[in-house]
Design an enzyme around this catalytic site. Sequence first.
Site, PDB file in Angstrom:
ATOM      1  N   ASN A  11      -8.806  -4.136   8.895  1.00  0.00           N
ATOM      2  CA  ASN A  11      -8.031  -2.749   9.164  1.00  0.00           C
ATOM      3  C   ASN A  11      -9.482  -1.919   8.844  1.00  0.00           C
ATOM      4  O   ASN A  11      -9.801  -1.599   7.410  1.00  0.00           O
ATOM      5  CB  ASN A  11      -7.288  -2.229   7.408  1.00  0.00           C
ATOM      6  CG  ASN A  11      -6.790  -1.095   7.752  1.00  0.00           C
ATOM      7  OD1 ASN A  11      -6.765  -0.497   8.453  1.00  0.00           O
ATOM      8  ND2 ASN A  11      -6.294  -0.835   6.609  1.00  0.00           N
ATOM      9  N   LYS A  13      -9.201   1.335   9.089  1.00  0.00           N
ATOM     10  CA  LYS A  13      -8.982   2.639   9.241  1.00  0.00           C
ATOM     11  C   LYS A  13      -9.977   4.411  10.040  1.00  0.00           C
ATOM     12  O   LYS A  13      -9.884   3.392  11.285  1.00  0.00           O
ATOM     13  CB  LYS A  13      -9.255   2.703   7.275  1.00  0.00           C
ATOM     14  CG  LYS A  13      -9.355   1.892   6.934  1.00  0.00           C
ATOM     15  CD  LYS A  13      -9.309   2.313   4.822  1.00  0.00           C
ATOM     16  CE  LYS A  13      -9.084   0.948   4.123  1.00  0.00           C
ATOM     17  NZ  LYS A  13      -8.677   1.123   2.716  1.00  0.00           N
ATOM     18  N   HIS A  98       0.867   1.312   4.673  1.00  0.00           N
ATOM     19  CA  HIS A  98      -0.570   0.977   4.117  1.00  0.00           C
ATOM     20  C   HIS A  98      -0.381   2.565   2.750  1.00  0.00           C
ATOM     21  O   HIS A  98      -0.040   3.104   3.247  1.00  0.00           O
ATOM     22  CB  HIS A  98      -1.449   1.412   4.448  1.00  0.00           C
ATOM     23  CG  HIS A  98      -3.623   1.059   4.073  1.00  0.00           C
ATOM     24  ND1 HIS A  98      -3.568   1.712   3.689  1.00  0.00           N
ATOM     25  CD2 HIS A  98      -3.667  -0.008   3.475  1.00  0.00           C
ATOM     26  CE1 HIS A  98      -4.647   1.449   3.392  1.00  0.00           C
ATOM     27  NE2 HIS A  98      -4.753   0.057   3.074  1.00  0.00           N
ATOM     28  N   GLU A 100      -2.720   3.722   1.930  1.00  0.00           N
ATOM     29  CA  GLU A 100      -3.027   5.411   1.921  1.00  0.00           C
ATOM     30  C   GLU A 100      -2.190   6.054   3.143  1.00  0.00           C
ATOM     31  O   GLU A 100      -1.687   7.542   2.322  1.00  0.00           O
ATOM     32  CB  GLU A 100      -4.375   5.054   2.725  1.00  0.00           C
ATOM     33  CG  GLU A 100      -5.566   4.674   2.064  1.00  0.00           C
ATOM     34  CD  GLU A 100      -6.445   4.018   3.004  1.00  0.00           C
ATOM     35  OE1 GLU A 100      -6.821   4.149   4.263  1.00  0.00           O
ATOM     36  OE2 GLU A 100      -7.088   3.344   2.245  1.00  0.00           O
ATOM     37  N   GLU A 169      -1.413  -5.332  -1.534  1.00  0.00           N
ATOM     38  CA  GLU A 169      -2.275  -4.599  -1.858  1.00  0.00           C
ATOM     39  C   GLU A 169      -2.527  -3.582  -2.634  1.00  0.00           C
ATOM     40  O   GLU A 169      -1.916  -2.315  -2.971  1.00  0.00           O
ATOM     41  CB  GLU A 169      -2.804  -3.854  -0.591  1.00  0.00           C
ATOM     42  CG  GLU A 169      -2.862  -4.518   0.544  1.00  0.00           C
ATOM     43  CD  GLU A 169      -3.769  -3.427   1.643  1.00  0.00           C
ATOM     44  OE1 GLU A 169      -4.808  -4.364   2.144  1.00  0.00           O
ATOM     45  OE2 GLU A 169      -4.055  -2.671   2.080  1.00  0.00           O
ATOM     46  N   GLY A 175     -10.176  -0.769  -1.560  1.00  0.00           N
ATOM     47  CA  GLY A 175     -12.239   0.399  -1.731  1.00  0.00           C
ATOM     48  C   GLY A 175     -12.448   0.693  -2.494  1.00  0.00           C
ATOM     49  O   GLY A 175     -13.717   1.768  -3.418  1.00  0.00           O
ATOM     50  N   SER A 213     -11.020  -4.449  -1.880  1.00  0.00           N
ATOM     51  CA  SER A 213     -12.239  -5.352  -1.820  1.00  0.00           C
ATOM     52  C   SER A 213     -11.768  -6.565  -1.298  1.00  0.00           C
ATOM     53  O   SER A 213     -13.298  -7.368  -2.475  1.00  0.00           O
ATOM     54  CB  SER A 213     -12.706  -5.384  -3.395  1.00  0.00           C
ATOM     55  OG  SER A 213     -12.551  -3.134  -3.342  1.00  0.00           O
TER      56      SER A 213
END
Length: 252
Positions: A11, A13, A98, A100, A169, A175, A213
Site C-alpha cells: 500500500n 499510500k 483503510h 486512514e 490492521e 506507520g 509495521s
Amino acid sequence: MTTRQKFIAGNWKMNGSLQANAALLTAITQGLREQPPACKVAVAVPMPYLAQVQALLAGSSVQLGAQDVSQHEAGAYTGETSAAMLADLGVRYGLVGHSERRQYHGETDAVVATKAQRLLAAGITPIVCVGETLAEREAGQTGTVVARQLAAVAEALGQQIEKIVLAYEPVWAIGTGRTATPEQAQQVHAALRAQLASAAPGGAMVPVLYGGSMNAANAADLLAQSDIDGGLIGGAALKAPDFLKIIGAAQA
Ligand code: PGA
C-alpha cells in the site's frame, strides 16, 4: 481441503512519482524474475499512477491495486473514481476501509460496505481493512470492533463475502514501528476467520492479511501463524529490497 495461498500487497499510500515508481517497480519485477514468488503479489498505488503502473507491471506476476473507490456508480461526484474506471485500467484489487480513510475521511462501516459492493460488481477484489485503535484495544474492545466492521461488509455482501480479501490492521501499529506480536495478531485473525466461516460456505478460505509495521525483519514470524495469510505493507513496500524480502518470507 485446498490451502490458502499467501498474499503480499503493498500500500503505497500518497507516495511516489513517475520516476520513483518506475525505479521501484523495475527493481521489484526484476527481483521476482530472478526469484519467482511462492505467493500472490499486488501493489495498491495512487490513482494518477494507475495507468503508468499498469504498463510497468505488464508481463509480471504483480497485480495492480487501487487504494480507494467511490461509493457511487457514476455521475456528478467531482474528484471521485468509479469501480468501472478502475476495472478499465486493469485494477484487480481495491483497498476499502483503510483506517486512514475511516479516520481522515469519515468513512463509516456502511460506506465501506458499499464500496466493497461496487468493486465486486466491477470484477475487482476488495481488500477490506478492519482494526481497532489503541484506546479500543486498551479498553478490551478489539474483538467487538473488528467483528462489527466485518459484519457490516458481510451483511451487505451476503454469500459474496467469500470473494473478498480481509486485512487486519491494528490502527496503533500502522506507520508506528509498533507491530502486533504474532500471538496478538493470530488471536484476532482466528476470530475473524471464524466469523467469515459462519458467514458463507467458503468463508474460511478468505485470505486474512496482517498489516501494521510489517517489515523484512518481522514478516516471517507473523506469516508463520496459522491464520495469517499474508501482509498489507505500507512503508516497507516503498523499498524494493524490503518488499522482496517480505515476499520471500511468504511461502505457500
Ligand atoms: P505500515 O502501513 O506498514 O507503514 O504500518 C500499513 C498500512 O497502512 O496498510
